[in-house]
Design an enzyme around this catalytic site. Sequence first.
Site, PDB file in Angstrom:
ATOM      1  CG  ASN A  32     -32.927 -45.806 -84.012  1.00 39.08           C
ATOM      2  OD1 ASN A  32     -32.791 -46.334 -85.126  1.00 39.08           O
ATOM      3  ND2 ASN A  32     -32.606 -44.548 -83.777  1.00 39.08           N
TER       4      ASN A  32
ATOM      5  CG  HIS B  11     -36.071 -44.484 -87.750  1.00 39.00           C
ATOM      6  ND1 HIS B  11     -34.997 -45.336 -87.778  1.00 39.00           N
ATOM      7  CD2 HIS B  11     -37.148 -45.201 -88.122  1.00 39.00           C
ATOM      8  CE1 HIS B  11     -35.409 -46.527 -88.179  1.00 39.00           C
ATOM      9  NE2 HIS B  11     -36.699 -46.478 -88.387  1.00 39.00           N
ATOM     10  CB  ILE B  12     -32.709 -39.750 -84.028  1.00 42.81           C
ATOM     11  CG1 ILE B  12     -32.597 -40.616 -82.763  1.00 42.81           C
ATOM     12  CG2 ILE B  12     -32.277 -38.305 -83.766  1.00 42.81           C
ATOM     13  CD1 ILE B  12     -31.171 -40.877 -82.309  1.00 42.81           C
ATOM     14  CB  SER B  13     -32.871 -38.498 -88.983  1.00 48.33           C
ATOM     15  OG  SER B  13     -32.924 -39.802 -89.550  1.00 48.33           O
TER      16      SER B  13
ATOM     17  NE  ARG C 276     -30.989 -38.954 -93.237  1.00 50.39           N
ATOM     18  CZ  ARG C 276     -30.177 -39.648 -92.435  1.00 50.39           C
ATOM     19  NH1 ARG C 276     -30.656 -40.248 -91.338  1.00 50.39           N
ATOM     20  NH2 ARG C 276     -28.889 -39.740 -92.722  1.00 50.39           N
TER      21      ARG C 276
ATOM     22  CG  ASP D 254     -37.957 -63.387 -89.869  1.00 45.69           C
ATOM     23  OD1 ASP D 254     -39.000 -62.871 -90.314  1.00 45.69           O
ATOM     24  OD2 ASP D 254     -37.177 -64.078 -90.567  1.00 45.69           O
TER      25      ASP D 254
ATOM     26  CE1 TYR E   9     -29.497 -40.318 -87.633  1.00 40.91           C
ATOM     27  CE2 TYR E   9     -27.218 -39.886 -88.269  1.00 40.91           C
ATOM     28  CZ  TYR E   9     -28.426 -40.493 -88.504  1.00 40.91           C
ATOM     29  OH  TYR E   9     -28.583 -41.298 -89.602  1.00 40.91           O
TER      30      TYR E   9
ATOM     31  N   PRO F 241     -26.657 -50.164 -84.691  1.00 39.91           N
ATOM     32  CG  PRO F 241     -26.365 -50.728 -86.923  1.00 39.91           C
ATOM     33  CD  PRO F 241     -27.219 -51.032 -85.729  1.00 39.91           C
ATOM     34  CG  ASN F 242     -22.742 -46.556 -86.980  1.00 43.20           C
ATOM     35  OD1 ASN F 242     -21.568 -46.709 -86.644  1.00 43.20           O
ATOM     36  ND2 ASN F 242     -23.236 -47.082 -88.078  1.00 43.20           N
TER      37      ASN F 242
ATOM     38  CB  ALA G   4     -27.630 -48.878 -91.162  1.00 38.83           C
TER      39      ALA G   4
ATOM     40  NE  ARG H 158     -24.745 -42.008 -86.811  1.00 39.56           N
ATOM     41  CZ  ARG H 158     -25.726 -42.860 -87.162  1.00 39.56           C
ATOM     42  NH1 ARG H 158     -26.521 -43.395 -86.254  1.00 39.56           N
ATOM     43  NH2 ARG H 158     -25.895 -43.182 -88.418  1.00 39.56           N
TER      44      ARG H 158
ATOM     45  CG  HIS I  26     -32.658 -48.495 -93.977  1.00 38.03           C
ATOM     46  ND1 HIS I  26     -33.893 -47.928 -93.786  1.00 38.03           N
ATOM     47  CD2 HIS I  26     -31.781 -47.691 -93.292  1.00 38.03           C
ATOM     48  CE1 HIS I  26     -33.772 -46.827 -93.051  1.00 38.03           C
ATOM     49  NE2 HIS I  26     -32.497 -46.666 -92.733  1.00 38.03           N
TER      50      HIS I  26
ATOM     51  CD  GLU J 279     -39.488 -48.416 -88.142  1.00 39.49           C
ATOM     52  OE1 GLU J 279     -40.704 -48.590 -88.391  1.00 39.49           O
ATOM     53  OE2 GLU J 279     -38.620 -48.323 -89.029  1.00 39.49           O
TER      54      GLU J 279
ATOM     55  NE  ARG K 285     -30.024 -42.334 -94.604  1.00 38.41           N
ATOM     56  CZ  ARG K 285     -28.956 -42.860 -93.992  1.00 38.41           C
ATOM     57  NH1 ARG K 285     -29.093 -43.785 -93.076  1.00 38.41           N
ATOM     58  NH2 ARG K 285     -27.733 -42.451 -94.300  1.00 38.41           N
TER      59      ARG K 285
END
Length: 142
Positions: A73, A99-101, A106, A86, A22, A9-10, A76, A17, A79, A97, A110
């Site tokens: 990625n 993550h950009i940030s 943070r 699963d 990001y 998402p997002n 949200a 954003r 978390h 996995e 998170r």
Amino acid sequence: MKILVINGPNLNMLGIREPGIYGNNSYDALCEKVRNYCENCGVEVEFFQSNHEGALVDEIQKSYGVCDGIVINPGAYTHTSIALLDAVKAVGIPTVEVHISDVASREEFRQISYIRAACVKTITGHGIDGYCEAVEFLVNLK
Ligand code: DQA
């Protein structure tokens, strides 16, 4: 070798954003960069983005018997989602996995990643380069 790159998402809002967190690259620019990287490595790549948890689960399931690696990625859902954890466990495909940030620096909420337990590696805080690093890792795993 075939790799599926999944964004949650997002992440379709990249470039718009919170650019301070990001960056300025759009989702299309991210795909372009990873596509070029994969082409140079001789890797076939597919992209999928959704804002819906179930659609992400469906895509992970569909990759069973089709893909040799997943770069994800989960946004949200990282978390919150046991369903994504699963799904990755169910297909048994090596998954990285991304993550950009730098999530570790943070907010407290998170700091939990459910999916991490099913992943062979986690890359955080390297911007969109992290996706290429994830592909490199999967290529070297073979
Ligand atoms: C993110 C970090 C998550 O905490 C956040 O919800 C995102 C993006 C990242 O790429 O840094 O949507 O996964």
